[in-house]
Design an enzyme around this catalytic site. Structure first.
Site, PDB file in Angstrom:
ATOM      1  CD  GLU A  74      46.012  44.516  46.863  1.00 38.32           C
ATOM      2  OE1 GLU A  74      45.486  45.604  46.538  1.00 38.32           O
ATOM      3  OE2 GLU A  74      45.897  44.023  47.997  1.00 38.32           O
ATOM      4  CB  CYS A 112      39.580  43.151  48.190  1.00 36.33           C
ATOM      5  SG  CYS A 112      39.672  43.646  46.453  1.00 36.33           S
TER       6      CYS A 112
END
Ligand code: THU
Length: 157
Positions: A74, A112
């Site tokens: 990401e 996360c």
């Protein structure tokens, strides 16, 4: 004392229930898992971001023998988007993963905490919600915004 509940609406979708644009982004995230460099975890993550200028930018996790020097898919994708399309804003994000056998994960995976914070920066810049598609093999979760994944948020100092 006041008590507040924070409720996050999550859509659970099948592939067929996605719009064409969503399906394209999920496919880009799945494809990006092929570029993952994950010799240590053997967990291959891909992320794809649709930008306001029409581009789709993707990234994958890049690991390092000094483990903390590696980076998640990401953040690879969002920093690449920021660096290569500095004037564009984020429209939508998709995330997918493959396991150590190279198979798509049955369940969707979620970003996360560090990635949530990183992505939030770009949602704030966009000044509108940026939906997240978390793609498992059979089920796709659609969250309304990055902020919904970090409901108690650090945004200023
Ligand atoms: N990873 C990601 O790329 N994105 C996530 O949201 C979670 C974890 C990567 C980091 C590491 O390379 C591997 O997955 C195992 O944690």
């Amino acid at each position: 004392m006041n008590k507040r509940d924070i409720i996050i609406p999550v859509d659970e979708l099948t592939e067929e229930e996605l719009t064409a644009a969503e399906r394209e982004l999920v496919e880009a995230a799945r494809k990006a898992t092929q570029t993952s460099y994950a010799p240590y975890s053997r967990f291959h993550v891909g992320a794809a971001i649709r930008l306001s200028d029409g581009a789709v930018v993707s990234g994958s996790n890049q690991e390092n023998v000094a483990f903390p020097s590696g980076i998640c898919a990401e953040r690879t994708a969002c920093y690449y988007a920021g660096a290569s399309h500095p004037d564009a804003t984020f429209e939508m994000i998709a995330i997918a993963a493959r396991d150590s056998k190279g198979e798509p994960t049955a369940e969707p995976i979620a970003p996360c905490g560090a990635c949530r914070q990183a992505l939030l920066e770009y949602e704030l810049r966009a000044d509108h919600d940026v939906p997240l598609l978390l793609a498992g093999r059979d089920t796709i979760l659609r969250l309304p915004s990055v902020r919904s994944t970090l409901p108690v948020t650090f945004t200023e100092f």
